[in-house]
Write a protein that holds these residues in place. Structure first.
Motif, mmCIF file in Angstrom:
data_model
loop_
_atom_site.group_PDB
_atom_site.id
_atom_site.type_symbol
_atom_site.label_atom_id
_atom_site.label_comp_id
_atom_site.label_asym_id
_atom_site.label_seq_id
_atom_site.Cartn_x
_atom_site.Cartn_y
_atom_site.Cartn_z
ATOM 1 N N VAL A 154 6.369 -9.179 8.310
ATOM 2 C CA VAL A 154 7.180 -10.183 7.625
ATOM 3 C C VAL A 154 7.574 -9.663 6.256
ATOM 4 C CG1 VAL A 154 6.152 -12.150 8.835
ATOM 5 C CG2 VAL A 154 5.110 -11.327 6.716
ATOM 6 N N ALA A 155 8.611 -10.243 5.689
ATOM 7 C CA ALA A 155 9.077 -9.847 4.366
ATOM 8 C C ALA A 155 8.044 -10.203 3.305
ATOM 9 C CB ALA A 155 10.399 -10.526 4.056
ATOM 10 N N GLU A 156 8.038 -9.429 2.254
ATOM 11 C CA GLU A 156 7.120 -9.674 1.142
ATOM 12 C C GLU A 156 7.564 -10.892 0.343
ATOM 13 O OE1 GLU A 156 5.247 -7.313 -2.680
ATOM 14 O OE2 GLU A 156 7.002 -6.478 -1.693
ATOM 15 N N GLN A 157 6.593 -11.685 -0.072
ATOM 16 C CA GLN A 157 6.836 -12.800 -0.977
ATOM 17 C C GLN A 157 6.474 -12.330 -2.378
ATOM 18 O OE1 GLN A 157 8.156 -15.640 0.331
ATOM 19 N NE2 GLN A 157 8.103 -14.492 2.233
ATOM 20 N N ILE A 158 7.059 -12.904 -3.408
ATOM 21 C CA ILE A 158 6.759 -12.510 -4.780
ATOM 22 C C ILE A 158 5.341 -12.939 -5.115
ATOM 23 C CG2 ILE A 158 7.348 -12.893 -7.194
ATOM 24 C CD1 ILE A 158 10.253 -12.973 -6.343
ATOM 25 N N ASP A 159 4.568 -11.994 -5.640
ATOM 26 C CA ASP A 159 3.172 -12.230 -5.968
ATOM 27 C C ASP A 159 2.917 -11.763 -7.410
ATOM 28 O OD1 ASP A 159 0.438 -12.441 -6.127
ATOM 29 O OD2 ASP A 159 0.008 -11.006 -4.552
ATOM 30 N N PRO A 160 2.562 -12.661 -8.311
ATOM 31 C CA PRO A 160 2.350 -12.258 -9.701
ATOM 32 C C PRO A 160 1.032 -11.527 -9.942
ATOM 33 C CG PRO A 160 1.911 -14.588 -9.454
ATOM 34 C CD PRO A 160 2.413 -14.082 -8.131
ATOM 35 N N THR A 161 0.128 -11.443 -8.922
ATOM 36 C CA THR A 161 -1.173 -10.798 -9.120
ATOM 37 C C THR A 161 -1.345 -9.629 -8.157
ATOM 38 O OG1 THR A 161 -2.170 -12.366 -7.588
ATOM 39 C CG2 THR A 161 -2.298 -12.905 -9.933
ATOM 40 N N SER A 170 0.330 -6.129 -2.960
ATOM 41 C CA SER A 170 0.404 -7.569 -3.177
ATOM 42 C C SER A 170 -0.681 -8.255 -2.346
ATOM 43 C CB SER A 170 1.785 -8.080 -2.754
ATOM 44 O OG SER A 170 1.757 -9.461 -2.526
ATOM 45 N N ARG A 171 -1.584 -8.914 -3.027
ATOM 46 C CA ARG A 171 -2.671 -9.617 -2.333
ATOM 47 C C ARG A 171 -2.111 -10.656 -1.352
ATOM 48 N NH1 ARG A 171 -7.658 -9.679 -3.947
ATOM 49 N NH2 ARG A 171 -7.103 -9.169 -6.082
ATOM 50 N N GLU A 172 -1.078 -11.385 -1.773
ATOM 51 C CA GLU A 172 -0.491 -12.419 -0.920
ATOM 52 C C GLU A 172 0.109 -11.822 0.353
ATOM 53 O OE1 GLU A 172 3.138 -15.610 -1.100
ATOM 54 O OE2 GLU A 172 1.933 -15.362 -2.904
ATOM 55 N N TRP A 173 0.808 -10.716 0.231
ATOM 56 C CA TRP A 173 1.418 -10.087 1.407
ATOM 57 C C TRP A 173 0.344 -9.577 2.363
ATOM 58 C CZ3 TRP A 173 5.400 -5.474 1.305
ATOM 59 C CH2 TRP A 173 6.148 -5.495 2.491
ATOM 60 N N ILE A 174 -0.714 -8.991 1.814
ATOM 61 C CA ILE A 174 -1.828 -8.535 2.658
ATOM 62 C C ILE A 174 -2.430 -9.723 3.396
ATOM 63 C CG2 ILE A 174 -4.182 -7.606 2.618
ATOM 64 C CD1 ILE A 174 -3.209 -5.739 0.348
ATOM 65 N N GLU A 175 -2.622 -10.840 2.696
ATOM 66 C CA GLU A 175 -3.183 -12.034 3.332
ATOM 67 C C GLU A 175 -2.259 -12.569 4.423
ATOM 68 O OE1 GLU A 175 -4.030 -14.655 0.064
ATOM 69 O OE2 GLU A 175 -5.795 -13.493 -0.545
ATOM 70 N N ASP A 176 -0.942 -12.575 4.162
ATOM 71 C CA ASP A 176 0.018 -13.025 5.182
ATOM 72 C C ASP A 176 -0.066 -12.155 6.427
ATOM 73 O OD1 ASP A 176 0.919 -15.036 3.520
ATOM 74 O OD2 ASP A 176 2.770 -13.993 2.944
ATOM 75 N N LEU A 177 -0.108 -10.845 6.227
ATOM 76 C CA LEU A 177 -0.188 -9.922 7.366
ATOM 77 C C LEU A 177 -1.532 -10.060 8.086
ATOM 78 C CD1 LEU A 177 1.446 -6.771 5.718
ATOM 79 C CD2 LEU A 177 2.446 -8.212 7.517
ATOM 80 N N ALA A 178 -2.614 -10.207 7.326
ATOM 81 C CA ALA A 178 -3.942 -10.367 7.935
ATOM 82 C C ALA A 178 -4.018 -11.658 8.744
ATOM 83 C CB ALA A 178 -5.027 -10.335 6.865
ATOM 84 N N GLU A 199 9.478 0.948 5.770
ATOM 85 C CA GLU A 199 9.565 1.195 4.325
ATOM 86 C C GLU A 199 8.171 1.492 3.783
ATOM 87 O OE1 GLU A 199 13.526 1.110 4.018
ATOM 88 O OE2 GLU A 199 12.212 1.400 2.302
ATOM 89 N N ASP A 200 8.077 2.438 2.837
ATOM 90 C CA ASP A 200 6.789 2.851 2.284
ATOM 91 C C ASP A 200 5.942 1.668 1.804
ATOM 92 O OD1 ASP A 200 7.089 5.562 2.740
ATOM 93 O OD2 ASP A 200 6.911 6.130 0.633
ATOM 94 N N ARG A 201 6.551 0.750 1.079
ATOM 95 C CA ARG A 201 5.797 -0.379 0.531
ATOM 96 C C ARG A 201 5.216 -1.255 1.645
ATOM 97 N NH1 ARG A 201 4.230 -2.884 -3.649
ATOM 98 N NH2 ARG A 201 4.288 -5.145 -3.853
ATOM 99 N N ALA A 202 6.023 -1.531 2.658
ATOM 100 C CA ALA A 202 5.541 -2.318 3.797
ATOM 101 C C ALA A 202 4.450 -1.559 4.548
ATOM 102 C CB ALA A 202 6.699 -2.657 4.725
ATOM 103 N N LEU A 203 4.635 -0.249 4.708
ATOM 104 C CA LEU A 203 3.648 0.562 5.423
ATOM 105 C C LEU A 203 2.312 0.580 4.689
ATOM 106 C CD1 LEU A 203 3.213 2.330 7.917
ATOM 107 C CD2 LEU A 203 4.003 4.289 6.565
ATOM 108 N N ALA A 204 2.347 0.612 3.359
ATOM 109 C CA ALA A 204 1.102 0.587 2.579
ATOM 110 C C ALA A 204 0.326 -0.706 2.829
ATOM 111 C CB ALA A 204 1.417 0.743 1.090
ATOM 112 N N HIS A 205 1.031 -1.813 2.920
ATOM 113 C CA HIS A 205 0.382 -3.096 3.182
ATOM 114 C C HIS A 205 -0.134 -3.170 4.621
ATOM 115 C CE1 HIS A 205 2.330 -4.008 -0.591
ATOM 116 N NE2 HIS A 205 1.528 -5.065 -0.686
#
Length: 106
Positions: free
Chosen positions: A95-102, A75-83, A16-22
């Motif tokens: 992994v699936a994206e978690q909701i990130d308000p920032t 999403s900063r949180e998703w990038i951190e999870d993947l990193a 998915e585009d969003r996942a690929l961007a991260h």
């Protein structure tokens, strides 16, 4: 649906585009540092059941293709999870994206 082309293989990896961007942010950071690692994902529902893993190395060609012409808000949180997973012995596990308000700008 985005596509990741890796090495000389003619088999594209659809993400998915969003996942690929991260993934692009994390993968580019690791490769820029000269680090090798694995990337693993579960097969989509429309494919035979299972999972795949590729070994990513800075000397192997890699191309990210996005269907959406506009960059995704990251999403900063998703990038951190993947990193964090990229720095583990198991490599990146998509992994699936978690909701990130920032969100962060791409």
């Amino acid at each position: 649906m985005g596509t990741l082309y890796y090495g000389g293989t003619s088999t594209p990896i659809h993400v998915e585009d969003r996942a690929l961007a991260h993934l692009k942010v994390v993968i580019a950071t690791k490769l820029r540092r000269g680090e090798s690692f694995t990337l693993s994902w579960r097969h989509p529902d429309e494919q035979p059941r299972g999972r795949s893993t590729v070994w990513l190395h800075p000397s192997i060609p890699l191309r990210f293709v996005f269907d959406d012409p506009e960059p995704a808000t990251l999403s900063r949180e998703w990038i951190e999870d993947l990193a964090n997973s990229a720095n583990s012995s198991g490599g990146i596990m998509l992994v699936a994206e978690q909701i990130d308000p920032t969100p962060v700008e791409s």
